[in-house]
Design an enzyme around this catalytic site. Structure first.
Site, short mmCIF file in Angstrom:
data_model
loop_
_atom_site.label_atom_id
_atom_site.label_comp_id
_atom_site.label_asym_id
_atom_site.label_seq_id
_atom_site.Cartn_x
_atom_site.Cartn_y
_atom_site.Cartn_z
N ARG A 1 0.91 1.22 5.45
CA ARG A 1 0.44 2.51 5.04
C ARG A 1 -1.28 2.39 5.28
NH1 ARG A 1 1.33 6.67 0.41
NH2 ARG A 1 3.11 6.95 1.83
N ARG B 1 5.65 5.95 -5.01
CA ARG B 1 6.96 5.94 -4.44
C ARG B 1 7.17 4.89 -3.22
NH1 ARG B 1 6.22 9.71 -7.19
NH2 ARG B 1 4.37 9.98 -5.94
N THR B 2 6.36 5.25 -2.22
CA THR B 2 6.69 4.51 -0.96
C THR B 2 6.83 3.05 -1.10
OG1 THR B 2 5.75 6.64 0.31
CG2 THR B 2 6.21 4.40 1.63
#
Lengths: 310, 139
Positions: A101, A51-52
């Site tokens: 991330r 998703r991110t």
């Protein structure tokens, strides 16, 4: 130049402004379709994500921009021993903004220290995930009309759940938000959130173990996944993973206007039967996350432009 | 009464809580110094009953006052010049600690990038709480 490493990097006023912008993008997407023409976002993902990463890339593409980056540490120079500091120095020459991330907590902070472009924390270990929080805030504000005067139950892995830490960090700044923290003893909220954020600010909160005991009091139920990747022992994970499962039976005790949110991905903590309940709003969060990330990209690019002109 | 020779130039760390001198010796890196260092343990103190004292030959730059303030801000620091106490330094809790203590969180970025400084900020003065600049773990 502004970075987004924690939700507190935006004041309440700046957050409101950003959510207003996200809302405007949502209702008039065509107005923003070319505002990032020629711009690039680098997505530096040292940890798997669906998703991110896709959401950041979709956000940039929705505005006419392009994307580059890597989706796991093994396809980056990290395998050769390159530091985060060196990677970001290099990437600063290729892109206009970056989303990072990393499994290690504080890695985005290191990136921001050495970066020539705005850095967005796209999740660092069990620490923070500010853009997910902005999506959560946007969803709550749309559902309830405001971000004050409600009771939120946060359920699941509160120790390692970075979305939880970021969300609490952000919500304590709004009046009359009451927190019910629902978790097994081993996954209770991490020390800095309980001590520095809740207790020191005089915020009302309760820590309980059973979801059933409190579900009737909640206006928002924020479910989270027990995260396998944060455990050092497989046995520990297996013991914890089925602790909370929200199903229609449990939901029958909740208020008619209680909304269910989840940062996703889910494993089994929300039964599929719940998806069709009108109170289930987690897929709306996903949609809002793209608009919020568009707003973050625009806001930070603008701040970088202002900083460069000074 | 044990007698240690008088310092002509140097620093005396007095009123150290009994038993803490070796911790301070380690944290301040006094073992790496070339100059004379004397440690007096369990000396008599009217105020504390028992106390430890450290005497260091040499200049003030040998001691990191921030680190010392973090360890115990009740310690007295006397600067000795020409054999007499010429100055007393007050210790306070430092706002920031750099490379005094290490972050113990195995998930912190400092655990895999050894070139990073270990930096802690004072987040609660009343409770003496320091947290890692990167991961916010308590010291």
């Amino acid at each position: 130049m502004k970075h987004l490493l924690s939700p507190l990097d935006f004041s309440v006023e700046e957050t409101e402004k950003l959510l207003d912008l996200a809302h405007e993008i949502r209702i008039t997407p065509e107005k923003y379709a070319h505002c990032c023409d020629g711009k690039k976002i680098a997505t530096l993902f040292y940890e798997p994500s669906t998703r991110t990463r896709l959401s950041f890339e979709a956000a940039m593409m929705n505005m006419g921009g392009n994307c580059l980056g890597f989706s796991e540490a093994s396809s980056s120079s990290a395998t050769k021993g390159e530091t985060v500091a060196d990677t970001i120095r290099v990437v600063s020459h290729y892109a206009d903004i970056c989303a990072i991330r990393h499994p290690k907590e504080g890695a985005p902070k290191v990136a921001a220290d050495f970066s020539g472009i705005p850095v967005v924390n796209a999740g660092d270990g069990g620490h923070q995930h500010p853009t997910q929080t902005l999506a959560d805030l946007m969803t709550i504000r749309e559902l309830r009309g405001s971000l004050d005067n409600f009771t939120i139950g946060i359920c699941g892995d509160l120790k390692f759940g970075r979305t939880v830490h970021s969300l609490i960090n952000a919500l304590v700044r709004y009046p009359n938000v009451r927190f019910i923290l629902i978790s097994p003893r081993e996954l209770r909220i991490t020390g800095y959130v309980r001590d520095d954020i809740l207790t020191d600010n005089g915020i009302e909160f309760e820590e309980v173990e059973k979801l059933e005991d409190m579900i009737d009091q909640l206006d928002i139920l924020y479910m989270t996944r027990v995260q396998k990747e944060r455990f050092f022992s497989e046995d520990e994970y297996l013991r914890m993973k089925d602790y909370y499962i929200l199903d229609n039976e449990k939901l029958s005790h909740a208020k008619e206007d209680m909304y269910i949110l989840h940062p996703l991905p889910r494993v089994n903590e929300i039964a599929v039967e719940v998806d069709s309940d009108p109170r289930a709003k987690y897929f709306e969060q996903v949609q809002n996350a793209v608009f919020v990330r568009q707003a973050v990209i625009l806001t930070l690019l603008e701040s970088a432009k202002t900083a460069a002109s000074l | 009464m044990l007698n240690i020779g008088r310092l002509n130039e140097g620093i005396v760390l007095d009123h150290i809580e009994a038993g803490k001198a070796m911790t301070i010796y380690r944290l301040l890196g006094l073992g790496d110094l070339d100059c004379g260092v004397a440690i007096i343990k369990n000396a008599h103190s009217n105020k504390m009953g028992k106390k430890d004292i450290i005497k260091i030959e040499g200049g003030m730059d040998l001691v990191d006052l921030d680190a010392l303030g973090y360890i115990d801000c009740n310690i007295t620091v006397d600067i000795i010049r020409d054999g007499v106490v010429s100055e007393k330094k007050d210790l306070t809790l430092p706002e920031k600690l750099t490379n005094v203590i290490k972050c113990s969180n195995p998930r912190c970025i400092t655990s895999i990038e050894p070139q990073l400084d270990h930096i802690f900020h004072l987040t609660n003065k009343d409770k003496h709480i320091y947290r890692c600049r990167y991961c916010e773990e308590k010291a």
